[in-house]
Design a protein around this motif. Structure first.
Motif, short mmCIF file in Angstrom:
data_model
loop_
_atom_site.label_atom_id
_atom_site.label_comp_id
_atom_site.label_asym_id
_atom_site.label_seq_id
_atom_site.Cartn_x
_atom_site.Cartn_y
_atom_site.Cartn_z
N SER A 283 0.82 -1.22 0.00
CA SER A 283 0.00 0.00 0.00
C SER A 283 0.85 1.26 0.00
O SER A 283 0.60 2.19 -0.77
CB SER A 283 -0.93 0.00 1.21
N VAL A 284 1.86 1.32 0.86
CA VAL A 284 2.66 2.56 0.96
C VAL A 284 3.54 2.76 -0.27
O VAL A 284 3.92 3.88 -0.59
CB VAL A 284 3.52 2.59 2.24
N VAL A 285 3.87 1.66 -0.96
CA VAL A 285 4.66 1.78 -2.18
C VAL A 285 3.80 2.22 -3.36
O VAL A 285 4.20 3.06 -4.17
CB VAL A 285 5.36 0.44 -2.50
N ASN A 286 2.61 1.67 -3.44
CA ASN A 286 1.74 1.93 -4.59
C ASN A 286 0.97 3.24 -4.50
O ASN A 286 0.55 3.78 -5.52
CB ASN A 286 0.76 0.78 -4.78
N ASP A 287 0.77 3.75 -3.28
CA ASP A 287 -0.01 4.99 -3.10
C ASP A 287 0.80 5.98 -2.28
O ASP A 287 0.98 5.81 -1.07
CB ASP A 287 -1.33 4.68 -2.38
N PRO A 288 1.33 7.04 -2.90
CA PRO A 288 2.18 8.01 -2.20
C PRO A 288 1.50 8.71 -1.03
O PRO A 288 2.17 9.25 -0.15
CB PRO A 288 2.53 9.03 -3.31
N GLU A 289 0.17 8.72 -1.01
CA GLU A 289 -0.55 9.42 0.04
C GLU A 289 -1.06 8.49 1.14
O GLU A 289 -1.65 8.94 2.11
CB GLU A 289 -1.75 10.17 -0.56
N ARG A 290 -0.83 7.21 1.00
CA ARG A 290 -1.43 6.24 1.91
C ARG A 290 -0.67 6.13 3.23
O ARG A 290 0.55 6.02 3.26
CB ARG A 290 -1.47 4.86 1.23
N LEU A 291 -1.41 6.18 4.33
CA LEU A 291 -0.89 5.85 5.65
C LEU A 291 -1.56 4.56 6.09
O LEU A 291 -2.77 4.40 5.95
CB LEU A 291 -1.21 6.96 6.67
N VAL A 292 -0.78 3.65 6.64
CA VAL A 292 -1.33 2.37 7.08
C VAL A 292 -1.15 2.26 8.59
O VAL A 292 -0.03 2.19 9.09
CB VAL A 292 -0.63 1.19 6.38
N LEU A 293 -2.26 2.23 9.31
CA LEU A 293 -2.23 2.17 10.77
C LEU A 293 -3.04 0.97 11.25
O LEU A 293 -4.22 0.85 10.92
CB LEU A 293 -2.81 3.45 11.38
N ALA A 294 -2.40 0.10 12.02
CA ALA A 294 -3.10 -1.02 12.63
C ALA A 294 -3.04 -0.82 14.14
O ALA A 294 -2.17 -1.34 14.84
CB ALA A 294 -2.46 -2.35 12.23
N VAL A 295 -3.96 0.02 14.64
CA VAL A 295 -4.01 0.37 16.06
C VAL A 295 -5.46 0.29 16.54
O VAL A 295 -6.38 0.07 15.75
CB VAL A 295 -3.45 1.78 16.31
N SER A 296 -5.65 0.51 17.83
CA SER A 296 -7.00 0.42 18.38
C SER A 296 -7.85 1.62 17.99
O SER A 296 -7.34 2.68 17.60
CB SER A 296 -6.93 0.33 19.91
N ARG A 297 -9.15 1.46 18.13
CA ARG A 297 -10.08 2.55 17.85
C ARG A 297 -9.82 3.76 18.77
O ARG A 297 -9.89 4.91 18.34
CB ARG A 297 -11.52 2.06 18.02
N ASP A 298 -9.49 3.48 20.04
CA ASP A 298 -9.22 4.57 20.99
C ASP A 298 -8.01 5.39 20.57
O ASP A 298 -8.01 6.62 20.65
CB ASP A 298 -8.99 4.01 22.40
N SER A 299 -6.97 4.72 20.11
CA SER A 299 -5.77 5.44 19.65
C SER A 299 -6.08 6.31 18.45
O SER A 299 -5.63 7.45 18.36
CB SER A 299 -4.66 4.45 19.30
N MET A 300 -6.86 5.78 17.51
CA MET A 300 -7.23 6.57 16.33
C MET A 300 -8.00 7.82 16.74
O MET A 300 -7.76 8.91 16.20
CB MET A 300 -8.08 5.72 15.39
N ALA A 301 -8.89 7.68 17.73
CA ALA A 301 -9.67 8.82 18.18
C ALA A 301 -8.78 9.89 18.79
O ALA A 301 -8.96 11.08 18.57
CB ALA A 301 -10.73 8.37 19.18
N GLN A 302 -7.77 9.47 19.56
CA GLN A 302 -6.88 10.43 20.21
C GLN A 302 -5.93 11.08 19.20
O GLN A 302 -5.56 12.24 19.35
CB GLN A 302 -6.08 9.73 21.31
#
Length: 222
Positions: free
Chosen positions: A120-139
């Motif tokens: 994903s990060v190689v094929n899309d220059p704007e892509r961020l890939v985050l595998a974290v909890s919902r609470d972390s994303m909210a913060q």
């Protein structure tokens, strides 16, 4: 056939590196070109091999992870950095994102998620890939209100008056190194690239107020 995506693996556990290498090398479009076990080795690997992606463990020996990320990006700006961690910490994650990483994966993710993140990060220059909890994303996406500590706010307000690091240190009873550390934290938290930029961002977000003597305009402002 297209050129494979090159990957560097940085982790201080040999068994983990070997396992990740075996997983990635099952994919014809991915090729592991080097490994390292500490921050110095990570920077050397990137400088010599310039991989497309670096899988960087957050707790490797040596420099702080933020320093390592900065050195990697300086050595090879086109290398995408995906951080691997055992911890789901929103404050550090926010700082790492500001430092320019492209992904943050917990080590509990499945191998398919790791492979997908690299692609994903190689094929899309704007892509961020985050595998974290919902609470972390909210913060992470929470408003910047109260993002600065009281001391960081004091340091930035004095910097806005064009005081040098040494002058700020004397005014607040700190060492010059401590002032530099506070300013660096401010830059990371606000995504700023300079003192002027940090002050402008902080003022716009109502995080600080600028106090000046009449007629004393700080350099670079106005």
């Amino acid at each position: 056939m297209s050129t494979p995506t090159t990957v560097g693996i940085v982790d201080d556990h040999t068994l983990f590196r070997e396992g990740l290498r075996e997983i990635l090398e099952t994919c014809e479009d991915l090729r592991v070109i080097g490994e390292a076990g500490d921050s110095g080795g990570a920077v050397a690997l990137v400088r010599e091999e310039r991989p497309d992606v670096v899988m960087l463990d957050i707790e490797i020996p040596g420099d702080d992870v933020l320093d390592t990320v900065d050195k990697i990006r300086t050595s090879s700006p086109d290398t995408k950095i995906i951080v691997l961690s055992m911890y789901d910490g929103p404050q550090l994650l926010r700082r790492l994102l500001s430092a320019g990483i492209r992904g943050y994966l917990l080590k509990s993710v499945h191998s398919e998620e790791v492979i997908s993140a690299i692609r994903s990060v190689v094929n899309d220059p704007e892509r961020l890939v985050l595998a974290v909890s919902r609470d972390s994303m909210a913060q992470i996406h929470a408003p910047a209100q109260n993002i600065l500590t009281d001391k960081e706010r004091q340091v930035l307000e004095l910097a806005a008056q064009a005081l040098s690091n040494l002058q700020i240190a004397r005014h607040l009873g700190l060492t010059e190194a401590t002032v530099k550390r506070h300013l660096r934290n401010v830059f990371v938290k606000l995504g700023a690239v300079s003192r002027i930029d940090a002050v402008n961002r902080a003022v716009a977000a109502s995080l600080i107020s600028i106090r000046q003597d009449p007629g004393a305009m700080p350099k670079g402002f106005g």
